[in-house]
Design a protein around this motif. Structure first.
Motif, short mmCIF file in Angstrom:
data_model
loop_
_atom_site.label_atom_id
_atom_site.label_comp_id
_atom_site.label_asym_id
_atom_site.label_seq_id
_atom_site.Cartn_x
_atom_site.Cartn_y
_atom_site.Cartn_z
N LEU A 42 0.81 -1.23 0.00
CA LEU A 42 0.00 0.00 0.00
C LEU A 42 0.85 1.29 0.00
O LEU A 42 0.28 2.39 -0.06
N LYS A 43 2.16 1.12 0.02
CA LYS A 43 3.04 2.30 0.07
C LYS A 43 2.89 3.16 -1.19
O LYS A 43 3.02 2.65 -2.31
N GLY A 44 2.55 4.43 -1.01
CA GLY A 44 2.45 5.36 -2.15
C GLY A 44 1.23 5.13 -3.04
O GLY A 44 1.17 5.62 -4.17
N VAL A 45 0.25 4.38 -2.51
CA VAL A 45 -0.92 3.97 -3.32
C VAL A 45 -2.15 4.78 -2.90
O VAL A 45 -2.37 4.99 -1.70
N ASP A 46 -2.96 5.23 -3.86
CA ASP A 46 -4.22 5.89 -3.46
C ASP A 46 -5.46 5.29 -4.13
O ASP A 46 -6.58 5.75 -3.91
N ARG A 47 -5.26 4.25 -4.97
CA ARG A 47 -6.40 3.52 -5.54
C ARG A 47 -6.04 2.03 -5.60
O ARG A 47 -4.86 1.70 -5.77
N VAL A 48 -7.07 1.18 -5.51
CA VAL A 48 -6.80 -0.27 -5.43
C VAL A 48 -7.78 -1.06 -6.29
O VAL A 48 -9.00 -0.82 -6.24
N PHE A 49 -7.23 -2.00 -7.08
CA PHE A 49 -8.07 -3.05 -7.70
C PHE A 49 -7.99 -4.25 -6.76
O PHE A 49 -6.91 -4.80 -6.53
N LEU A 50 -9.14 -4.63 -6.22
CA LEU A 50 -9.19 -5.71 -5.23
C LEU A 50 -9.89 -6.91 -5.85
O LEU A 50 -11.00 -6.78 -6.38
#
Ligand SMILES: NC(=O)c1ccc[n+]([C@@H]2O[C@H](COP(=O)([O-])OP(=O)(O)OC[C@H]3O[C@@H](n4cnc5c(N)ncnc54)[C@H](OP(=O)(O)O)[C@@H]3O)[C@@H](O)[C@H]2O)c1
Length: 287
Positions: free
Chosen positions: A62-70
């Motif tokens: 999650l480092k430096g991440v602001d959107r996620v495909f889960l």
């Protein structure tokens, strides 16, 4: 900021990565097998070791991440397997989570996707659920063995219809949602192919493109279950889930056709015939 893609080596995840890169996004590609990710994407992405069942891998991903495909790896049958990671996303400033769900899940509490959607919503994370129909990759993947070796389609779908979609089309739709997060906050998108086919029609198309006579065998649930467990050696839990999905299909839950892909992306879904042409190697004998 970057976009985290879980299941990045999978049917859908690999296309999500490709389409995000096309849109100029920076991507973190996650999975348990980092070598596989490096081989697939090389220097184009940051590859991270990530395992839903190992909390110590979460922060790095999650480092430096602001959107996620889960996505839920198919062998993780319990929705609870995803909850600790969903909880942790809440601690990061995530602008949108796009969860790979399932068509019709809003009216069906049985598949794990139902509880996972609800859990994401309860945490207050901004979400854009993607609810696809059956993947064309089921035919070119798991069910292609019998097509190649026996010229047979061996699925217990009766006479039901299915609006098959190419995972590449789902990948494009997901990337579109994640590229414009504010626009799609707290939405859900049922996405399908352009036509609903029964398996006799699937066999006809496969016969036409491969120039061999391919037959739909239409086995019953028990015959299918026993064959996939005993002859194919697949895990019982996995086969049981597929039996449940084919049961739902026979109830008519897989035949709906939507215009979502075109509305989101301006692209028309790939037809099954074109999919078979583009993936012909999957259907040709390897002996
Ligand atoms: N097939 C269909 O018709 C259909 C239709 C609608 C919805 N769905 C849903 O779509 C999902 C499957 O998507 P898919 O077909 O794209 O997946 P897939 O091709 O089966 O790939 C599974 C991915 O999960 C990763 N993975 C495996 N174990 C993991 C773990 N413990 N932690 C983190 N990652 C792990 C794998 O990468 P590594 O090997 O590197 O770990 C791989 O990238 C399922 O939830 C399914 O219910 C499927």
């Amino acid at each position: 900021m970057k976009v985290l893609v879980t299941g990045a080596s999978g049917n859908v995840g690999s296309y999500v990565v490709k389409e995000l890169l096309n849109q100029g996004e920076k991507v973190v590609a996650a999975g348990t097998n980092i070598e596989k990710l490096k081989k697939l994407f090389g220097e184009q992405v940051d590859a991270v070791t990530f395992d839903f069942t190992d909390k110590t891998t979460y922060n790095e991903a999650l480092k430096g991440v602001d959107r996620v495909f889960l996505m839920r790896p198919p062998h993780l049958g319990k929705p609870e397997d995803l909850y600790p990671f969903i909880d942790l996303m809440k601690a990061y400033n995530i602008r949108l989570v796009s969860f790979l769900s399932l068509m019709g899940v809003e009216n069906n509490t049985i598949p794990p996707h139902y509880k996972i959607e609800k859990y994401i919503e309860k945490t207050g994370l901004p979400y854009a659920h993607i609810r696809p129909g059956f993947f064309m990759q089921n035919i070119s993947g798991i069910h292609s063995v019998e097509i190649r070796e026996k010229n047979e389609i061996f699925v217990p779908a009766g006479n039901s219809k299915t609006s098959f979609i190419d995972a590449a089309d789902i990948g494009l739709a997901v990337a579109t949602l994640l590229h414009d997060p504010e626009k799609y906050i707290n939405t859900a998108h049922t996405i399908t192919g352009a036509e609903a086919l029964d398996y006799y029609e699937v066999a006809e198309i496969l016969s036409k493109v491969t120039k061999r006579k391919i037959t739909y065998k239409k086995p019953g649930y028990l015959k299918y279950r026993s064959y996939y467990i005993k002859n194919r050696g697949l895990e019982k839990e996995y086969v049981n889930v597929t039996v449940a999905l084919y049961f739902m299909t026979r109830m008519g839950t897989a035949k709906k056709v939507t215009n979502t892909l075109f509305e989101l992306t301006g692209r028309k879904p790939k037809t099954f015939e074109n999919f078979v042409r583009d993936n012909i190697d999957c259907f040709v004998s390897r002996k």
